[in-house]
Design a protein around this motif. Structure first.
Motif, short mmCIF file in Angstrom:
data_model
loop_
_atom_site.label_atom_id
_atom_site.label_comp_id
_atom_site.label_asym_id
_atom_site.label_seq_id
_atom_site.Cartn_x
_atom_site.Cartn_y
_atom_site.Cartn_z
N SER A 2 0.84 -1.20 0.00
CA SER A 2 0.00 0.00 0.00
C SER A 2 0.87 1.25 0.00
O SER A 2 0.57 2.24 -0.65
N ARG A 3 1.99 1.17 0.73
CA ARG A 3 2.93 2.30 0.77
C ARG A 3 3.57 2.49 -0.61
O ARG A 3 3.75 3.61 -1.08
N VAL A 4 3.92 1.37 -1.27
CA VAL A 4 4.49 1.46 -2.62
C VAL A 4 3.47 2.09 -3.57
O VAL A 4 3.82 2.90 -4.43
N MET A 5 2.20 1.72 -3.38
CA MET A 5 1.13 2.32 -4.21
C MET A 5 1.13 3.84 -4.05
O MET A 5 1.00 4.59 -5.03
N ASN A 6 1.34 4.30 -2.83
CA ASN A 6 1.38 5.74 -2.58
C ASN A 6 2.62 6.38 -3.18
O ASN A 6 2.61 7.55 -3.56
N SER A 7 3.71 5.61 -3.24
CA SER A 7 4.94 6.20 -3.74
C SER A 7 4.83 6.57 -5.22
O SER A 7 5.58 7.42 -5.71
N ILE A 8 3.91 5.91 -5.92
CA ILE A 8 3.69 6.26 -7.33
C ILE A 8 3.27 7.71 -7.46
O ILE A 8 3.57 8.38 -8.44
N ILE A 9 2.59 8.18 -6.40
CA ILE A 9 2.11 9.57 -6.40
C ILE A 9 3.28 10.54 -6.58
O ILE A 9 3.17 11.54 -7.30
N ALA A 10 4.41 10.24 -5.92
CA ALA A 10 5.56 11.14 -6.01
C ALA A 10 6.03 11.28 -7.45
O ALA A 10 6.35 12.38 -7.92
N ASN A 11 6.04 10.15 -8.17
CA ASN A 11 6.47 10.20 -9.57
C ASN A 11 5.47 10.98 -10.42
O ASN A 11 5.86 11.75 -11.31
N LEU A 12 4.18 10.79 -10.17
CA LEU A 12 3.17 11.51 -10.95
C LEU A 12 3.26 13.01 -10.68
O LEU A 12 3.10 13.83 -11.59
N GLU A 13 3.47 13.38 -9.42
CA GLU A 13 3.59 14.79 -9.08
C GLU A 13 4.80 15.41 -9.78
O GLU A 13 4.75 16.54 -10.28
N LEU A 14 5.91 14.65 -9.81
CA LEU A 14 7.11 15.12 -10.51
C LEU A 14 6.85 15.25 -12.00
O LEU A 14 7.30 16.22 -12.64
N CYS A 15 6.09 14.32 -12.57
CA CYS A 15 5.77 14.38 -14.00
C CYS A 15 4.94 15.62 -14.32
O CYS A 15 5.21 16.32 -15.31
N ASP A 16 3.93 15.91 -13.50
CA ASP A 16 3.10 17.10 -13.73
C ASP A 16 3.96 18.37 -13.70
O ASP A 16 3.80 19.26 -14.53
N TRP A 17 4.83 18.44 -12.73
CA TRP A 17 5.71 19.62 -12.60
C TRP A 17 6.68 19.68 -13.77
O TRP A 17 6.92 20.75 -14.34
N SER A 18 7.23 18.53 -14.17
CA SER A 18 8.23 18.50 -15.24
C SER A 18 7.65 18.92 -16.58
O SER A 18 8.32 19.58 -17.38
N ILE A 19 6.41 18.54 -16.84
CA ILE A 19 5.78 18.91 -18.11
C ILE A 19 5.74 20.43 -18.25
O ILE A 19 6.04 20.98 -19.32
N MET A 20 5.37 21.11 -17.18
CA MET A 20 5.32 22.58 -17.25
C MET A 20 6.71 23.16 -17.45
O MET A 20 6.88 24.12 -18.22
N GLN A 21 7.73 22.58 -16.81
CA GLN A 21 9.08 23.09 -16.98
C GLN A 21 9.60 22.88 -18.40
O GLN A 21 10.31 23.71 -18.96
#
Length: 598
Positions: free
Chosen positions: A191-210
């Motif tokens: 379940s914790r690993v499932m949550n860790s995917i969130i970090a990657n998605l958040e980084l992807c959203d930020w990276s797209i704008m950059q």
């Protein structure tokens, strides 16, 4: 039935088929309103909507958190809309658009924490506007449902994760304390690993704008203005090139370019939402709009203004064929002075010709009898002494799947002409269409005048005082076909009413808004006294009395009712201290409009 102790073995369904159908119509109207706003703003998104299923509703009620008792919690998301945005930066913009479109009940958001990653929730609950509520059976609100709907905002990257999480984790953990029904019991590490995917998605959203910010900086330096515009704003901007003269001007005037460069995406979206005509967003139009609203460069105005003022509409044509449903959106019977008959006929004829001259170019400019027809279009006009008839039908040039059908019958009745007008909208979705008065009716009122209940009504903005006897005669007249509104001045004038000449409403604005649709008067002293004796001072003093078209009994809006008015749907930019005044005038106007739908 007490839903706080719901009988789950009952054969009765929470929602009947008719109730579900009406709720679904409201859902589609709400979604259409929001999608239209976002499309007009040029924002990249996709959307879904749903009505909560019977099983989901029962599952929520099983938790025991909801009831019909006073102060009890009610289900607020019987209607749900999800907006998936392509760019993280559009979340704040979309929140503002929602708050300016519907009345906010509450936001539910996840608070960002520096050392913690979790699903970002941005859910807004909004009140369902009353104009839609009137279509939903009252029986729905006798159940533990609030008169609200929920809008969930996500980015498209988070959406996939949310769908999986909702179906495979949230539903199994909701209200469950048994490992037989909790899929994740004993798998806390996963379940914790499932949550860790969130970090990657958040980084992807930020990276797209950059990434796009970097592309913009490069394109800006290279003077590739079209690509600089597209990468900066990340809106639905076409691939059209800039006008050559505009490109040359920007190339040679870096100081002017710098002025455009400072305009943010939020500012551009606000400009787009304020435009009356929403055209394709070309790079030229981006420059035109920013220049018109912010920069004000004279050369660019001369270069682009003429091209941009013509509205260009691209209707979304659907291949699915649905039956057309006729919906009367305006029905008005009124008199006009006999001396204005020819002028009224000319006004109607000119209006028809303006709408149809491209289809029937042979239609004469001068008023005469005509009869033309082709697929989707019809014009039939008979004009002679003492009688005028018009039957006009045309396909809408701005909305797919809409046909307008307008009829006029004008017949001599002594000193006046009796006029009957009907506007019918034939469309595939009757629920989305409301009041629509043809423009020629306003022109007839302004140039000819109307006669109702023996009263000649002409253009003017200041209502007159009326006595009890005269008002009573108008109310009971068999020749009255319009509503009546009478505004009463309070005995004790509050400070905030001084700007309204002592009344609680801006009476001149109300009269101007309802010209040609309603009798509007000020209540004289003797009139006020008589009605207070009959109905009580609390109902009459400082309030508004309204008589519907077919009623001889007034509806009372007390001072307290008016002071508690607020805007249900559209947020108007006004002083909060007088919001009640403008919102009540708007509400009164909508009630008068509804009188012409009956």
């Amino acid at each position: 039935m007490d839903y706080s102790i719901y009988d789950y073995n009952s054969d009765e369904k929470l929602l009947q088929e008719q109730e579900i159908e009406e709720i679904n119509n409201v859902k589609m109207s709400l979604l259409n309103t929001l999608v239209t706003k976002l499309n007009n703003a040029g924002i990249y998104f996709n959307s879904t909507s749903r009505i909560k299923s019977e099983s989901s509703l029962l599952h929520k009620l099983e938790t025991g958190k909801y009831s019909m008792q006073e102060g009890g919690r009610k289900i607020q998301d019987i209607i749900g809309i999800r907006i998936n945005l392509f760019y993280l930066e559009d979340m704040d913009i979309c929140e503002k658009i929602l708050e300016e479109t519907f009345l906010l009940d509450n936001w539910s958001k996840t608070k960002n924490e520096e050392n913690k990653f979790e699903a970002q929730k941005c859910n807004g609950v909004f009140r369902i506007p009353s104009k839609y509520l009137r279509n939903i059976p009252a029986s729905v609100w006798n159940k533990p449902f609030d008169q609200t709907f929920e809008v969930q905002l996500r980015t498209v990257l988070f959406e996939g994760w949310h769908e999986i999480e909702h179906e495979m984790r949230y539903k199994y953990k909701l209200g469950s304390d048994s490992k037989e029904t909790d899929l994740w019991t004993g798998h806390e590490d996963l379940s914790r690993v499932m949550n860790s995917i969130i970090a990657n998605l958040e980084l992807c959203d930020w990276s797209i704008m950059q990434i796009f910010n970097s592309i913009h900086d490069s394109q800006y330096k290279e003077k590739n203005w079209e690509n600089a515009i597209r990468s900066k704003y990340r809106l639905r901007i076409t691939q059209d090139p800039l006008k050559p003269e505009l490109r040359e001007y920007l190339d040679n005037n870096p100081d002017i370019v710098a002025q455009f460069h400072t305009v943010s995406k939020r500012e551009l979206v606000e400009i787009l939402l304020n435009k009356k005509y929403h055209k394709e967003l070309t790079p030229d139009r981006v420059i035109y709009l920013i220049n018109k609203e912010i920069v004000h460069n004279e050369y660019i105005s001369r270069l682009l203004d003429k091209e941009q003022f013509v509205p260009a509409v691209r209707p979304e044509v659907k291949t699915e064929i649905k039956p057309m449903v006729p919906n009367v959106v305006y029905s008005h019977r009124v008199g006009i002075p006999a001396a204005g008959y020819d002028k009224a006929c000319e006004i109607i004829y000119k209006w028809v010709r303006e709408h149809i001259s491209m289809v029937f170019p042979q239609m004469p400019e001068e008023l005469t009898s005509v009869d033309y027809s082709t697929i989707g279009y019809k014009v039939y006009i008979t004009y002679e002494a003492g009688e005028f008839h018009m039957d006009f039908q045309h396909i809408s040039n701005s909305e797919a799947g809409v046909i307008w059908h307008v009829t006029v019958d004008m017949v001599s009745a002594g000193d006046i002409y009796d006029v009957n007008v009907e506007n019918i909208c034939e469309t595939i979705n009757v629920k989305e269409r409301r009041y629509s008065r043809p423009k020629f009716m306003k022109d007839m009122f302004n140039q000819v005048g109307f006669v109702d209940a023996g009263i000649v009504m002409e253009e003017g903005s200041s209502p007159e005082e009326i006595s009890y006897d005269k008002l009573n005669a108008i109310v009971e007249s068999p020749d009255r076909y319009m509503p009546i509104i009478v505004i009463v001045k309070p005995d004790e004038i509050p400070d905030w009413a001084i700007d309204c000449d002592g009344y609680i409403l801006r009476t001149d604005m109300l009269k101007k808004t309802l010209n040609g649709l309603c009798h509007v008067y000020l209540c004289s002293g003797d009139c006020k006294k008589r009605y207070e004796e009959e109905y009580g001072k609390e109902s009459v003093d400082g309030g508004v009395m309204m008589w519907e078209k077919n009623s001889n009994y007034p509806i009372f809006y007390s001072m307290d009712i008016i002071n508690q008015s607020f805007f249900e749907e559209v947020n108007h930019s006004i002083n909060e201290n007088v919001e009640y005044e403008k919102s009540f005038r708007y509400s009164l106007r909508e009630q008068v409009h509804d009188e012409y739908l009956k």
